[in-house]
Design an enzyme around this catalytic site. Structure first.
Site, PDB file in Angstrom:
ATOM      1  N   ARG A  65       0.906  -1.243  -0.102  1.00 10.58           N
ATOM      2  CA  ARG A  65       0.007   0.015  -0.003  1.00 10.58           C
ATOM      3  C   ARG A  65       0.648   1.463   0.042  1.00 10.58           C
ATOM      4  NH1 ARG A  65      -3.039  -3.877   2.001  1.00 10.58           N
ATOM      5  NH2 ARG A  65      -5.465  -3.934   1.327  1.00 10.58           N
ATOM      6  N   GLU A 117       3.520  -8.811  12.917  1.00 11.92           N
ATOM      7  CA  GLU A 117       2.258  -9.247  14.058  1.00 11.92           C
ATOM      8  C   GLU A 117       2.021 -10.608  13.946  1.00 11.92           C
ATOM      9  OE1 GLU A 117      -0.041  -6.454  11.175  1.00 11.92           O
ATOM     10  OE2 GLU A 117       1.934  -6.608  12.161  1.00 11.92           O
TER      11      GLU A 117
END
Length: 186
Positions: A74, A111
């Site tokens: 992105r 994560e």
């Protein structure tokens, strides 16, 4: 800030994506609307022109941003527009194995697992001033790896810019330069 609230109204949230327990904030709907996309870019550019560049001018460094580094994927959507508006070059940081030629590499923890990113070794001149941009900062692993790549080629990260930050994950604490974001998510 009404414009930031308007931007937030475009975001979509996806529970348990990309894995169970993760609430993913998707900024892509804001990019589908040309006015919302322009509002997003205007907010980022306003910050750069009123905060980042004046601080850089006060330092002993060259007061220009030479490159904008966009993170896979992105950051590729935001970085070129920001770079063009700054008169800077755009440099992508990609997942390992996606760039041709001689590349520098950095391993990092996300994560939800380990990964490796890379940047072409000759993508920027040494001693350049760099902004790193991505849609979101969570644990800070990807952004820190991008900063490590910038160091490996002898340049300097001036600031990290994100649309969304998840402060309780403390990702900004891993970074070697100031961090700016438009929106905080719990």
């Amino acid at each position: 800030m009404a414009d930031v609230e308007l931007l937030k109204s475009y975001f979509e949230y996806h529970q348990d994506w990309p894995k169970k327990g993760v609430l993913f904030c998707d900024i892509l709907p804001a990019l589908r609307d040309p006015l919302a996309f322009e509002l997003l870019l205007t907010n980022i550019m306003s910050h750069i022109f009123t905060e980042t560049l004046p601080k850089l001018a006060e330092s002993k460094r060259d007061p220009r941003i030479h490159y904008v580094v966009g993170l896979d994927a992105r950051g590729f959507l935001l970085g070129p527009s920001i770079a063009q508006r700054l008169g800077a070059g755009f440099v992508p940081v990609r997942k390992q194995g996606k760039l041709p030629g001689d590349c520098v590499h950095a391993t990092f923890e996300k994560e939800y697992g380990k990964d490796v990113c890379e940047m072409q070794r000759n993508a920027m001149s040494p001693d350049s001033n760099v902004l790193i941009i991505d849609d979101l900062i969570a644990t800070g692993g990807t952004a820190k790896a991008a900063g490590d790549l910038v160091k490996q080629v002898g340049s300097h990260t001036i600031e990290y810019i994100f649309v969304v930050s998840i402060p309780f994950l403390k990702g900004a604490e891993k970074l070697d330069a100031p961090e700016y974001h438009l929106v905080e998510m719990d």
